[in-house]
Every structure is written in C-alpha cells, then in structure tokens.
Design an enzyme around this catalytic site. Structure first.
Site, mmCIF file in Angstrom:
data_model
loop_
_atom_site.group_PDB
_atom_site.id
_atom_site.type_symbol
_atom_site.label_atom_id
_atom_site.label_comp_id
_atom_site.label_asym_id
_atom_site.label_seq_id
_atom_site.Cartn_x
_atom_site.Cartn_y
_atom_site.Cartn_z
ATOM 1 N N HIS A 59 0.833 -1.192 -0.044
ATOM 2 C CA HIS A 59 0.093 0.006 -0.005
ATOM 3 C C HIS A 59 0.862 1.311 -0.157
ATOM 4 C CE1 HIS A 59 -3.830 1.808 0.079
ATOM 5 N NE2 HIS A 59 -4.503 0.707 0.575
ATOM 6 N N ASP A 87 -2.338 2.898 -4.248
ATOM 7 C CA ASP A 87 -3.535 2.698 -3.398
ATOM 8 C C ASP A 87 -4.574 1.747 -4.182
ATOM 9 O OD1 ASP A 87 -4.804 3.918 -5.615
ATOM 10 O OD2 ASP A 87 -4.895 5.833 -4.747
#
Length: 421
Positions: free
Chosen positions: A392, A396
C-alpha cells in the site's frame, strides 16, 4: 575457486555461490580424510539460503583436512577442505585406471581440456560410459541422497538394481513402499515428537515471508473472471503449435507483463531508508513453484522482451530445474513481480504474501465450470478467481484494482492483447 597454501598442501575455500550469499551449511561430505581425489570430483554437498549444490574440487591430491562437520556453516571464502600433493591430470588418470578404458579415456580427456568446477552436476563422465559400480557415487541427485538417508535406505544396494546404477526418486519411493507394515508401525510408534530444523530454502522462505509481513503494509483485492475464451486460445495454440508448449500460466504471465507496462507502480520497490519509490525498467517475472525441497520462486529475466512462446519456454525450463533441484541461486533472485498459480492445489482463492522486496503478487485459483450470466442468459463457463496483494506504500487500491481489472478483462477477452503487440 583456487586453493592456497605451502608445502604441497592447498586449501580449497568455499566459492562464491552468487547473489550476495555469505555462507552455506554442509549437508554431507563425499570424501574422507586420507582419500585421494581427482580434479572436478564432488567433495561436499552444501545448502545455502537459495539452493543445495554439489561442490567439486578444482585440483587433485589426498584429503588432509575437512574443515567443517555435517550441519556446520561455512562462510564464503572460508576453508572447506585441504588437499595435499597430486598434479591434477595424473591423479585423475590414476584414480580411474581401474574403471576400464572407456572411463579412463573420458576422465583424462576432461582433464586435458581443462574441465572446470561445476557447482551443480554429477561429474564429467557420460552416464552410459561408466560401469555401474563406478557410477553410483557420482550420479545421484542431492534430493535422492537426502530421501534415502532420512529413511535409512542403502543407496549402494539400490544402485545395483537401478539402470546404469542411477537411483532416482521413484526408486527410493518404491523401496519405501516395499517396507513391511510391521517395521513402519514400529517406526511410527517410536516417534512421539519430531523437530525439523529450518534450513536452506525453507529457512530463507520463512525469513522472507516474515520480513514481508513485518515491513510491508499489504492489502488484497480479488475478482471472479470468465476464463472460457482464454482456455479456448490455449487449446487452439496447443493444436496449431504443440511444440511451443504454451499453457495457461504463460498466457496469464503475458497479460501481467502487459498490465505492468500500464501500471508501473506495481513493478517497483520501496527504498524506506531514502523514502523513495523505485520504479524498475525491466520486468523480472517470478512464479511460485512447489518442489520437493519446498516453495521456490524462479525468475524469468526481462519478461517484457520475450514473445509468448519464449516466455512459455522459460517458465517450463525454470520449473523443471526447480523440481529437479538444479536451479541456481541466481535464477531465484532479483524478481520484480510474482505470479502464483495456487489453483494447481485445487483451491479457489488466497491472499498471497508479497515476495519481499517486490511490491505485488498476482494469484490465480483453480479454473472450474460455474453458472455465469452471458448476454442476459445463464450459461456454464470456465471461471477462476484472480487476486492481487500489493504494497500500500507504492499505490492505493485504485491503482491495484485498475491493474487487476486490466488482467481480468484480457483473460475474458484475450483478443485485446493483439492491440498491444
């Protein structure tokens, strides 16, 4: 790989096994103190964090010292074995003089041609030319040796029954199956607890997945996909060009490579020390392979430069080497993105652990027939689940979802790939 020393003694040091590996564990010695060795003779089997390899000595003579015991670790450049005397080719020829003219001719020829040390292999003599008694100690893979040792089997006895004296895995398995139920039951009842140390590939994988979960804030998304048309393309390729051996994994890998060109964030890694995202130019595509020694991840170099047929050939070559235990350490290093076909285990889905320090891994479940809506009507289609686990920090969920949707769309409509060729 050369030795050093004085007074006719030479110290053979553990060679560099590649990819920054600093040590290896001695799995077993093939020689004892006082024995004579010839050039290129395998003297030890060692296991690094990447693979098990056989270590041949680059000169001949008599073994004076073994510098480590079985189970001990030796640093790269550290002393492995000390050899005394011998002039290389002469000792080689003398050692094989009793094995017959064909063997002697092969060995002397190898010495004169400057045969160098081969870390993974079974000597320089062709199998067909070696007498059965002479071949058995040099032509049995490390995996087979370990299986036999762990189960208390006599390799010498097995080699007398095997063609050319070469004992294969199936020979060991057959010998185990022939054991009496009484002895098997006694062995089972005596084992109340078993502790298996994490070594070599297993230890390296354990450390890597632990580090991945500790350092990478990962997340996963998945989607069900109609793979009917992709299977049709695979079947057409098999019928039209069976020699190319293009399978489902190669086709999905080709789609992933195209997807990484569209979403380069996933072909990257994080430099946490400098606070930078490093986007990589080449796609070094890893693929998970289950082997008798555990899970390994061979890497196809510069997959973006390969045609689908070339990609399929590399996947096949590396997969066979992994299962055969001959995959080099370099062939399992430097990956930038990994594909994991866990569907071969008969499961539908999973949340893969990222292969540190990569940024993402695509997983594919089994392909099964399921009811599916096509043009407003219910039909039976071949369906699979695709998932992606991603770092992450590099992107995203929108980027990861976009990549996954790209792969899914091209699995459902593989003709779209022709627009990008």
């Amino acid at each position: 790989m050369s030795g050093d020393g004085a007074g006719g003694r030479r110290v053979f040091r553990l060679p560099d096994l590649g990819e920054g590996l600093t040590e290896a564990e001695v799995l077993g010695w093939r020689v004892a103190v006082g024995e004579s060795v010839v050039t290129d003779q395998v003297v030890a089997e060692v296991e690094s964090a990447k693979a098990a390899v056989e270590i041949p000595v680059p000169f001949a003579g008599r073994v004076v010292t073994l510098h480590a015991g079985v189970g001990e670790r030796v640093e790269v450049g550290g002393p492995l074995v000390t050899i005394e005397g011998g002039d290389g080719a002469g000792v080689r020829a003398e050692a094989v003089a009793g094995a017959g003219p064909e063997v002697a001719r092969e060995e002397v020829s190898g010495a004169e041609s400057g045969s160098g040390p081969v870390l993974v292999g079974y000597g320089t003599v062709p199998v067909a030319d070696v007498p059965r008694d002479a071949l058995a100690p040099r032509a049995i893979s490390p995996l087979v040796r370990r299986m036999a040792a762990e189960n208390g089997l006599d390799l010498a006895a097995l080699s007398r029954e095997a063609p050319h004296g070469v004992v294969r895995r199936r020979d060991v398995e057959a010998a185990l199956a022939d054991r009496s139920p009484e002895s098997s039951a006694a062995s089972t009842s005596a084992a109340v607890e078993e502790r298996v140390p994490l070594r070599g590939v297993g230890r390296a994988m354990a450390e890597r997945v632990t580090r991945s979960r500790r350092e990478i804030p990962d997340a996963s998304v998945w989607v069900d996909v109609d793979a009917t048309e992709l299977l049709a393309v695979r079947d057409q390729l098999r019928a039209a060009a069976p020699e190319l051996g293009i399978g489902l994994l190669a086709l999905v890998a080709r789609v992933c490579v195209a997807g990484l060109a569209r979403f380069p964030e996933l072909n990257a890694r994080v430099d946490a020390r400098r606070g930078e995202l490093v986007r990589l130019r080449g796609v070094h595509l890893g693929f998970a392979a289950q082997t008798p020694r555990g899970l390994v991840v061979p890497v196809v170099r510069d997959a973006q430069r390969l045609s689908t047929a070339e990609l399929a050939a590399e996947l096949r070559r590396l997969g066979e080497a992994a299962r055969g235990g001959t995959l080099s350490a370099e062939a399992m290093a430097g990956g930038t993105f990994t594909v994991n076909n866990y569907g071969v285990f008969g499961v539908d889905g999973a949340t893969p652990i990222i292969n540190h320090p990569e940024a993402a891994m695509l997983g594919m479940g089994r392909v099964v027939q399921r009811p599916w809506v096509v043009d407003g009507a219910l039909a039976v289609r071949w369906v699979t689940q695709l998932s992606i686990t991603f770092d992450h920090r590099v992107c995203d969920g929108g980027t990861a979802g976009g990549f996954l949707r790209f792969v899914a769309d091209h699995v459902e409509r593989p003709a779209l790939l022709t627009a990008r060729l």
